[in-house]
Design a protein around this motif. Structure first.
Motif, PDB file in Angstrom:
ATOM      1  N   LYS A  47      43.675  51.980  31.463  1.00 41.39           N
ATOM      2  CA  LYS A  47      42.865  50.825  31.694  1.00 41.39           C
ATOM      3  C   LYS A  47      41.588  51.131  32.608  1.00 41.39           C
ATOM      4  N   GLU A  49      38.761  49.568  34.934  1.00 44.15           N
ATOM      5  CA  GLU A  49      38.676  48.608  35.962  1.00 44.15           C
ATOM      6  C   GLU A  49      37.444  48.659  36.929  1.00 44.15           C
ATOM      7  N   LYS A  51      33.966  47.291  38.175  1.00 43.76           N
ATOM      8  CA  LYS A  51      33.207  46.205  38.173  1.00 43.76           C
ATOM      9  C   LYS A  51      32.222  45.753  37.307  1.00 43.76           C
ATOM     10  N   ASN A  57      37.938  44.000  32.475  1.00 43.67           N
ATOM     11  CA  ASN A  57      38.886  45.012  32.360  1.00 43.67           C
ATOM     12  C   ASN A  57      39.810  45.358  31.570  1.00 43.67           C
ATOM     13  N   CYS A 142      31.156  41.012  33.912  1.00 41.34           N
ATOM     14  CA  CYS A 142      32.538  41.387  34.107  1.00 41.34           C
ATOM     15  C   CYS A 142      33.377  40.167  34.926  1.00 41.34           C
ATOM     16  N   GLU A 146      36.513  38.016  33.906  1.00 36.22           N
ATOM     17  CA  GLU A 146      37.727  38.295  34.978  1.00 36.22           C
ATOM     18  C   GLU A 146      38.185  36.743  35.353  1.00 36.22           C
ATOM     19  N   THR A 190      43.190  43.671  26.648  1.00 37.36           N
ATOM     20  CA  THR A 190      43.928  43.628  28.020  1.00 37.36           C
ATOM     21  C   THR A 190      45.362  43.592  27.778  1.00 37.36           C
TER      22      THR A 190
END
Length: 211
Positions: A47, A49, A51, A57, A142, A146, A190
């Motif tokens: 994955k 991740e 920012k 993500n 992002c 999120e 995801t």
């Protein structure tokens, strides 16, 4: 704001028809080492991740674009370039190519803005890379995505398995054009169970037509 949050939480017709039909072929540009880990050792992709990941993500793919995945790999893994193919079921998808997604993004932004005001901090900002006219560092986008995922989790709503969006990039194809040379569709997975399998892409057999 409370009214908007309530509307955000409702399962309406948009939720009913948010699952995109059929399987999707997609491609992931990577190093030869990653290719070996996934295709030979069957370890799966990690994955992302960062920012600045524009769709939030997750595990990133180019939809139906082997060439764009290859170009990305060549720019990031010189001399160690590889492309992994994948068969995806997008499941419950936050499909940003659908105009109705704008309402979800707006509320996600407002929730994020409220959060940052409460902690007395400035919102993250999208940024350009040095010597680039394209915005390639999507800290704000992002954070909004999120925030949407977090809101749904905290309110026991059906989570989004994937996020799909059109990325406009590069120079205009011709003067005054709204078409851009590197425009592509990206998918961020995801829920890893959306990935039904990985494969090593093969070349066309020139003796036969493509079905």
């Amino acid at each position: 704001m409370e009214k908007q949050k309530s509307e955000f939480a409702q399962d309406d017709f948009s939720e009913m028809y948010s699952k995109l039909p059929n399987l999707v072929l997609a491609f992931h540009g990577c190093s030869k080492e990653t290719f070996e880990h996934v295709i030979v050792k069957r370890q799966g992709l990690a994955k992302s991740e960062n920012k600045y990941d524009w769709l939030g993500n997750g595990i990133y793919f180019w939809e139906h674009s082997y060439q764009r995945a290859l170009e990305w790999a060549e720019s990031h893994h010189k001399g160690q370039t590889a492309v992994i193919g994948a068969v995806l079921d997008l499941g419950h998808c936050l499909n940003l190519t659908d105009y109705q997604s704008a309402d979800i993004l707006k509320i996600g932004y407002e929730l994020l803005d409220e959060h940052y005001k409460n902690i007395n901090q400035p919102l993250p900002q999208n940024r350009k890379l040095k010597n680039s006219k394209d915005i390639l560092l999507h800290d704000l986008d992002c954070a909004v995505i999120e925030q949407i995922h977090l809101f749904r989790k905290e309110n026991n709503l059906l989570p989004f398995d994937s996020v799909r969006g059109i990325f406009f990039e590069g120079d205009s194809v011709y003067p005054q054009s709204c078409f851009y040379e590197k425009t592509h569709i990206q998918i961020c997975i995801t829920n890893p169970n959306c990935i039904k399998g990985y494969f090593s892409p093969i070349q066309t057999n020139k003796k036969f037509s493509l079905p």
